[in-house]
Design a protein around this motif. Structure first.
Motif, PDB file in Angstrom:
ATOM      1  N   LYS A 294       0.824  -1.211   0.000  1.00  0.00           N
ATOM      2  CA  LYS A 294       0.000   0.000   0.000  1.00  0.00           C
ATOM      3  C   LYS A 294       0.855   1.256   0.000  1.00  0.00           C
ATOM      4  O   LYS A 294       0.471   2.299  -0.564  1.00  0.00           O
ATOM      5  CB  LYS A 294      -0.912  -0.016   1.231  1.00  0.00           C
ATOM      6  CG  LYS A 294      -1.940   1.083   1.285  1.00  0.00           C
ATOM      7  CD  LYS A 294      -2.842   0.910   2.501  1.00  0.00           C
ATOM      8  CE  LYS A 294      -3.915   1.985   2.542  1.00  0.00           C
ATOM      9  NZ  LYS A 294      -4.806   1.800   3.725  1.00  0.00           N
ATOM     10  N   ASP A 397      -5.258  -9.844  -0.152  1.00  0.00           N
ATOM     11  CA  ASP A 397      -5.301  -8.390  -0.362  1.00  0.00           C
ATOM     12  C   ASP A 397      -3.950  -7.776   0.007  1.00  0.00           C
ATOM     13  O   ASP A 397      -3.839  -6.929   0.903  1.00  0.00           O
ATOM     14  CB  ASP A 397      -6.421  -7.763   0.474  1.00  0.00           C
ATOM     15  CG  ASP A 397      -7.790  -8.240   0.038  1.00  0.00           C
ATOM     16  OD1 ASP A 397      -7.953  -8.519  -1.161  1.00  0.00           O
ATOM     17  OD2 ASP A 397      -8.691  -8.340   0.897  1.00  0.00           O
ATOM     18  N   TYR A 398      -2.901  -8.205  -0.691  1.00  0.00           N
ATOM     19  CA  TYR A 398      -1.550  -7.752  -0.353  1.00  0.00           C
ATOM     20  C   TYR A 398      -1.372  -6.255  -0.599  1.00  0.00           C
ATOM     21  O   TYR A 398      -0.510  -5.616   0.028  1.00  0.00           O
ATOM     22  CB  TYR A 398      -0.517  -8.554  -1.150  1.00  0.00           C
ATOM     23  CG  TYR A 398      -0.599  -8.384  -2.644  1.00  0.00           C
ATOM     24  CD1 TYR A 398       0.131  -7.408  -3.317  1.00  0.00           C
ATOM     25  CD2 TYR A 398      -1.428  -9.205  -3.406  1.00  0.00           C
ATOM     26  CE1 TYR A 398       0.047  -7.249  -4.685  1.00  0.00           C
ATOM     27  CE2 TYR A 398      -1.524  -9.050  -4.779  1.00  0.00           C
ATOM     28  CZ  TYR A 398      -0.784  -8.074  -5.415  1.00  0.00           C
ATOM     29  OH  TYR A 398      -0.879  -7.917  -6.772  1.00  0.00           O
ATOM     30  N   LYS A 399      -2.172  -5.683  -1.487  1.00  0.00           N
ATOM     31  CA  LYS A 399      -2.047  -4.253  -1.766  1.00  0.00           C
ATOM     32  C   LYS A 399      -2.535  -3.393  -0.599  1.00  0.00           C
ATOM     33  O   LYS A 399      -2.301  -2.187  -0.571  1.00  0.00           O
ATOM     34  CB  LYS A 399      -2.821  -3.896  -3.032  1.00  0.00           C
ATOM     35  CG  LYS A 399      -2.244  -4.516  -4.296  1.00  0.00           C
ATOM     36  CD  LYS A 399      -3.016  -4.103  -5.528  1.00  0.00           C
ATOM     37  CE  LYS A 399      -2.425  -4.714  -6.791  1.00  0.00           C
ATOM     38  NZ  LYS A 399      -3.174  -4.352  -8.013  1.00  0.00           N
ATOM     39  N   GLU A 400      -3.250  -4.020   0.359  1.00  0.00           N
ATOM     40  CA  GLU A 400      -3.721  -3.285   1.537  1.00  0.00           C
ATOM     41  C   GLU A 400      -2.716  -3.325   2.676  1.00  0.00           C
ATOM     42  O   GLU A 400      -2.922  -2.670   3.709  1.00  0.00           O
ATOM     43  CB  GLU A 400      -5.059  -3.872   2.009  1.00  0.00           C
ATOM     44  CG  GLU A 400      -6.181  -3.793   0.977  1.00  0.00           C
ATOM     45  CD  GLU A 400      -6.497  -2.362   0.599  1.00  0.00           C
ATOM     46  OE1 GLU A 400      -6.475  -1.495   1.497  1.00  0.00           O
ATOM     47  OE2 GLU A 400      -6.749  -2.094  -0.597  1.00  0.00           O
ATOM     48  N   SER A 402       0.330  -2.355   4.843  1.00  0.00           N
ATOM     49  CA  SER A 402       1.053  -1.093   5.003  1.00  0.00           C
ATOM     50  C   SER A 402       2.489  -1.296   5.461  1.00  0.00           C
ATOM     51  O   SER A 402       3.238  -0.324   5.570  1.00  0.00           O
ATOM     52  CB  SER A 402       0.310  -0.202   6.005  1.00  0.00           C
ATOM     53  OG  SER A 402       0.116  -0.891   7.229  1.00  0.00           O
TER      54      SER A 402
END
Length: 442
Positions: A294, A397-400, A402
């Motif tokens: 993210k 959901d690796y894009k979430e 941080s």
């Protein structure tokens, strides 16, 4: 007008209730005796939902709001006109209007039914262009199905159940054809109702998997929920009918394939796409994929997969693409094997610069593994690990994430789920861990 529309099956269930006179697709005609009993019970303290439920009505079918509105209207009529007001036709009249003096005779009902048929035929003629009705000269031709529908509506509205034969003669259709149409329409309504209930079940599973599930996944999920599994052909039909499309991954056109340098050495493709294996620990495939966090930071995941059981045997997460990521992955693979190396064990990869250096190839040889590589620029030669990375990016959901620590926790949880709880159709509906035990037992 009510937003609830009753289908054929629901109308028949409501008409079977002794407190109902007739049912249309949007309204219910209750008997006066029930209205009186309902008002008295309401005045004694019972709520509308309790009253309707105790008298055999399904509130999910008719709606709680309809019960409250009906009872409110009956109480007003009871206060103004008493019990006699429920036995008099007051529709269209004010509070001071003169009530009807009596019921209609059978002849009058028959005249009204014939008038209703003529009215519906005139209505069809009026909207023939919109409904696509066929013409022959000046005469409008109704299909048999439309005539059957008219007869059914008239019988329901005027309660002329003993005049079916006469109405069929007036409409110039066979009575047997009407009953056949009635039976077919009822079975169709029952099927529609059953399909909708099954759809609600599929929708729960679909939402739980965030839409990333196909008919095979539905089958395996429902196998645990239902005593009798739902046929996969029925699942496919319901998915098409209610638009439950699986969210599939798309090919990334920006993926860059690393090029081997001149001092690095490639090896032949010994695996040659022989992905069907029945001995765990004989063939491993490995590769590296990138993950964008993210915060914009890029992490890299290296995995080793057993082709036979489809288990992820070893994996390593890093923020750098130096050689350490593959060396640590090899070390974890060695710990997982714990000296139990298959005599014909092989590890297959692409021609990336991580797998061509002499030091890496020496470590592979020291582990008693034969090295194999895909042909240049041919990702299908390493399809099993590419397929895993595709599912991983769909499900996680690796894009979430941080931070790298948060991403590592996600990866650890998914690896446990993938190996131990995620069933696969081609593994005889088992998890990779269960399938490995099955192969060893066989």
């Amino acid at each position: 007008m009510s937003k609830i529309i009753f289908n054929e099956h629901q109308r028949r269930l409501l008409e079977a209730n002794p407190n109902v006179n007739s049912v249309s697709d949007r309204s219910i005609q209750y008997k006066p005796e029930f209205k009186i009993v309902a008002v008295k019970e309401n005045l004694s303290g019972k709520g509308p939902s309790q009253i309707f439920t105790e008298h055999g009505f399904d509130l999910e079918m008719i709606g709680t709001g309809k019960a409250k509105q009906s009872l409110r209207r009956w109480r007003t009529s009871y206060q103004l006109h008493g019990e006699e007001g429920f036995f008099e036709e007051r529709r269209g009249k004010g509070s001071t209007g003169r009530p009807s003096t009596g019921g209609l005779s059978s002849e009058k009902k028959l005249e009204k039914a014939e008038a209703r048929i003529k009215y519906l035929e005139a209505e069809v003629e009026l909207f023939k262009k919109a409904r696509g009705t066929r013409e022959a000269g000046e005469e409008v031709i109704l299909t048999s199905g439309e005539k059957y529908q008219v007869i059914n509506e008239v019988i329901r509205k005027f309660q002329l159940k003993r005049f079916t034969a006469h109405l069929c003669r007036v409409a110039k259709v066979h009575r047997s054809g009407y009953y056949a149409w009635l039976e077919k329409s009822e079975s169709h309504a029952i099927r529609e109702e059953n399909d909708y209930q099954d759809y609600l079940l599929l929708k729960c599973v679909y939402d739980a998997f965030k839409g990333k599930i196909g008919y095979r996944g539905f089958y395996m999920a429902l196998e645990e929920l239902l005593e009798t599994p739902m046929n996969h052909k029925k699942i496919l039909r319901l998915m098409r009918k209610f638009n439950l499309f699986s969210k599939i991954r798309r090919k990334n056109p920006y993926r860059n394939m690393a090029q081997a340098t001149q001092e690095h050495r490639t090896v032949p493709n010994l695996l040659n796409r022989q992905f069907t294996q029945d001995e765990p620990g004989k063939v491993f495939v490995t590769d590296i994929t990138y993950l964008q966090l993210k915060t914009g930071q890029t992490a890299y995941l290296s995995c080793v997969k057993d082709v036979a059981s489809r288990e992820i045997i070893a994996y390593e997460l890093s923020v750098s693409l130096n050689m350490g990521i593959v060396y640590r992955t090899l070390r974890k693979l060695k710990e997982a094997l714990d000296g139990n190396v298959h005599p014909e064990a092989m590890i297959h990869s692409d021609q990336g610069f991580h797998y061509t250096p002499p030091e890496y190839q020496a470590r592979v040889k020291a582990m008693q593994l034969t090295q194999s590589m895909s042909r240049r620029g041919n990702c299908l030669d390493n399809a099993p690990i590419e397929s895993f990375f595709g599912h991983f990016k769909d499900d996680v959901d690796y894009k979430e994430a941080s931070s790298l620590l948060e991403l590592k926790i996600m990866i650890d949880e998914y690896m446990g789920h993938y190996n131990c709880t995620r069933k696969q159709w081609d593994l005889k509906k088992m998890t990779p861990e269960q399938y490995r035990s099955h192969l060893l037992a066989a």
